[in-house]
Design an enzyme around this catalytic site. Structure first.
Site, PDB file in Angstrom:
ATOM      1  N   LYS A 296       0.847  -1.192   0.000  1.00 42.83           N
ATOM      2  CA  LYS A 296       0.000   0.000   0.000  1.00 42.83           C
ATOM      3  C   LYS A 296       0.884   1.244   0.000  1.00 42.83           C
ATOM      4  O   LYS A 296       1.829   1.344   0.772  1.00 42.83           O
ATOM      5  CB  LYS A 296      -0.905  -0.017   1.238  1.00 42.83           C
ATOM      6  N   GLU A 382     -19.375  -6.630   9.989  1.00 45.46           N
ATOM      7  CA  GLU A 382     -20.336  -5.867  10.789  1.00 45.46           C
ATOM      8  C   GLU A 382     -21.368  -6.760  11.472  1.00 45.46           C
ATOM      9  O   GLU A 382     -21.743  -6.522  12.628  1.00 45.46           O
ATOM     10  CB  GLU A 382     -21.037  -4.838   9.900  1.00 45.46           C
ATOM     11  N   ARG A 410     -25.552  -2.918   7.210  1.00 45.82           N
ATOM     12  CA  ARG A 410     -25.194  -4.284   6.844  1.00 45.82           C
ATOM     13  C   ARG A 410     -25.497  -5.274   7.968  1.00 45.82           C
ATOM     14  O   ARG A 410     -25.503  -6.480   7.745  1.00 45.82           O
ATOM     15  CB  ARG A 410     -23.710  -4.359   6.483  1.00 45.82           C
TER      16      ARG A 410
END
Length: 650
Positions: A296, A382, A410
């Site tokens: 990243k 979640e 969600r």
């Protein structure tokens, strides 16, 4: 390696010659590394000019080039997960010169968006959807091929590009399991930017992954399966031998068990290698998974050293000569929550903090350090986060779930069935409520009041400023049952914050001003209170800070209805089913016929832009609130004139 973000547009002649993937595919392979260099430099420049997601895009420059080079996009479908990493994709698909408008009102979206480009095959913002969507596209292509008697080799391809973080969601594994069951032709690219290939294992893994991606090996594999399928024991032995060999040198055993042909891990920044393996994999049928390892922030040393800090970047401004203000900045709501969480944890050892991969964004870093044994980051999961909290509450502990409003959507089933139905003592700290600005509708918390208000047992608070936020968090936490406190992204207004853990009465609001002529009363829910105050000054309207959406302060509503000729409700939530609806439902239940103007978010998705711009568009700034009230009052006055009952408005 770049160490600074260029302030002037860099010279990128090769990149400038590529306005579409079709033009990209006309380049020679040996030109691609130079294209990657120029793309990375242009990305640094463009994000520096606009701000936006940063590190993830730098990490997939080579992958993006290779995918568009090998696959016949847009006919072949590339499905990006989450979308943080799609800036290079946008640049290569005809939107290079529009990057200056990204995340701005009327400009490019910060995520893939089907309405924006035919190359954006699936709109995203939440994670872990790519495999399901790509599988659906692959199955749709199969069906279309059957309908049109199409040669299978001519059928369009589908590729899902998913990060290792997104793989933690159950939805991703549900899709993997189904894909293997269907045996349809699709590729999953697992972009792993957390692990590194060690020298000991890396060389062997690279050698074997090169073999596994080759046409020769896969032809032999397919032929062996055909021959040995008549001898089940022999085929099972061969399959297990291959599986164990892969398991010794790569983490692919799980995917092989699910039914995928696993290739990798390979260096995701080795562009020639990516092109080579993708070319081979495109011709191999069935479900395949290519595991690549990337860094990243690749190519920009500060982002490589701090990938979390450079996940996103603010716009790079020219150095200012203006004197620095000595006035301290107001704290962000997430930091108000983080401070409260630590203070409450010090007072109550039963408090346990839970977050689905939003530790930094939710202000929980200090808590995670000081109370590590009471902190659970469950990754992007979640539903699990909410049911985990329910289980913890069953044992007499007091879990606090820090979650963004849009991510709580969600886990709606778990909120209802696992927490509220059982009346369990779980506190939800709901961040990013209302309009979030540049991230747009996928991240806006536009619906939480609406979808929570219908749930029995749940109490809901909407603080008007940062001090109210702290008090309402304490109040919700002390409530013995499911509770929720919703607050926005960004900084407060700078009010003094009381440092105790004082509470307020649940279901009770406060009247903070009274009009002289008792014509209009404004019932405020949440952080639009300052705008309401500005509007009320010109209207001479009474103001109530309602604090609680559920239970609503019925006594205060009745009082305002009896004393005024019109009520106005204000909330940064969908009007449909929101706090204003709670007021009108209550008035109807009492048979009271008083005009009520509900101000909030209209029945549409609010696009991206600066928060203040969006509030203005939605008429939730001070001027918009005042104008809406004046217009409704004029309409009522016009109607009443026919009955000889004129109304007065100061």
């Amino acid at each position: 390696m770049f160490k600074e973000i260029p302030l002037e547009r860099p010279s990128t002649p090769l990149l400038d010659s590529v306005d579409s993937p079709e033009q990209l595919r006309q380049l020679d392979e040996d030109q691609l590394p130079e294209l990657a260099l120029q793309l990375r430099e242009f990305l640094l420049y463009s994000v520096g000019k606009t701000g936006g997601h940063f590190g993830a895009g730098l990490g997939v420059v080579e992958l993006t080039i290779a995918l568009h080079y090998i696959y016949n996009t847009p006919d072949d479908r590339l499905v990006w997960d989450v979308g943080h990493q799609t800036y290079p994709h946008k640049i290569l698909t005809g939107r290079r010169e529009e990057m200056a408008s990204i995340r701005q009102l009327g400009g490019l979206a910060g995520f893939p968006k089907r309405e924006e480009s035919e190359f954006d095959t699936f709109g995203v913002g939440h994670s872990s959807t790519s495999i399901s969507a790509a599988l659906g596209m692959a199955l749709g292509a199969e069906q279309e091929a059957l309908q049109n008697d199409q040669d299978p080799e001519q059928r369009r391809k589908a590729v899902a590009i998913i990060g290792d973080g997104a793989m933690t969601a159950g939805m991703a594994f549900e899709a993997l399991n189904h894909a293997a069951h269907t045996e349809t032709d699709m590729l999953v690219v697992l972009n792993d930017n957390n692990m590194s290939i060690s020298k000991n294992v890396g060389g062997l893994a690279t050698y074997f992954s090169r073999i596994w991606a080759s046409k020769t090996y896969n032809q032999m594999r397919a032929g062996s399966k055909k021959v040995l399928s008549a001898i089940p024991q022999a085929w099972e032995f061969a399959r297990r031998t291959e599986e164990h060999m892969k398991g010794m040198v790569s983490p692919g055993t799980l995917f092989e068990e699910l039914g995928f042909n696993y290739i990798g891990p390979i260096d995701g920044h080795d562009l020639p290698r990516l092109v080579h393996d993708l070319r081979n994999l495109r011709e191999i049928e069935g479900p395949k998974l290519l595991h690549i390892v990337t860094q990243k922030g690749k190519g920009f040393s500060p982002a490589e050293e701090d990938p979390v800090g450079y996940h996103a970047l603010n716009k790079i401004e020219a150095p200012s000569t203006a004197p620095v203000s000595a006035t301290p900045k107001a704290p962000k709501y997430q930091d108000v929550f983080g401070a409260w969480l630590c203070d409450q944890a010090a007072e109550d050892e039963r408090l346990i903090g839970i977050t689905p991969a939003m530790c930094e964004g939710s202000g929980m870093v200090k808590f995670s350090q000081e109370y590590s044994e009471r902190f659970h980051d469950v990754a992007i999961a979640e539903q699990h986060a909410v049911t985990l909290a329910a289980g913890i509450a069953c044992e007499g502990q007091k879990p606090v779930v820090a979650i963004y409003s849009t991510f709580l959507q969600r886990a709606y089933d778990q909120l209802i069935h696992d927490v509220a139905l059982q009346n369990l003592d779980v506190t939800f700290a709901i961040d990013r409520a209302g309009l979030v600005g540049e991230d747009g509708p996928t991240h806006a918390g536009s619906f939480d009041l609406t979808f929570m208000r219908c749930i029995p047992n749940l109490v809901i608070a909407a603080p008007s400023d940062e001090n109210e936020c702290r008090k309402l968090l304490s109040s919700a936490y002390q409530y013995e049952g499911p509770s929720a406190v919703r607050y926005p992204r960004g900084a407060g207004i700078g009010v003094a914050i009381e440092q105790d853990l004082g509470t307020v009465t649940i279901g009770k609001g406060v009247q903070i001003s009274r009009s002289k002529n008792n014509s209009i009363a404004i019932l405020n829910f949440g952080t639009r209170l300052q705008a309401v105050k500005e509007a009320a000054l010109e209207l001479d309207a009474s103001i109530c800070d309602m604090r609680w959406v559920k239970p609503i302060d019925e006594e205060l509503v009745l009082k305002m209805a009896e004393q005024h000729e019109m009520l106005v409700t204000v909330e940064e939530n969908a009007i449909a089913g929101g706090a204003g609806s709670a007021v009108t439902e209550f008035l109807n239940s009492k048979g009271l016929n008083i005009p009520v103007l509900q101000l909030g978010l209209d029945d549409r998705y609010v696009e991206h832009g600066k928060p203040q711009q969006l509030l203005q568009v939605e008429q939730l700034d001070a001027d918009g609130i005042r104008q809406s009230i004046e217009q409704r009052w004029a309409e009522l006055n016009h109607k009443e004139q026919h009955d000889n009952k004129p109304r007065n408005l100061a």
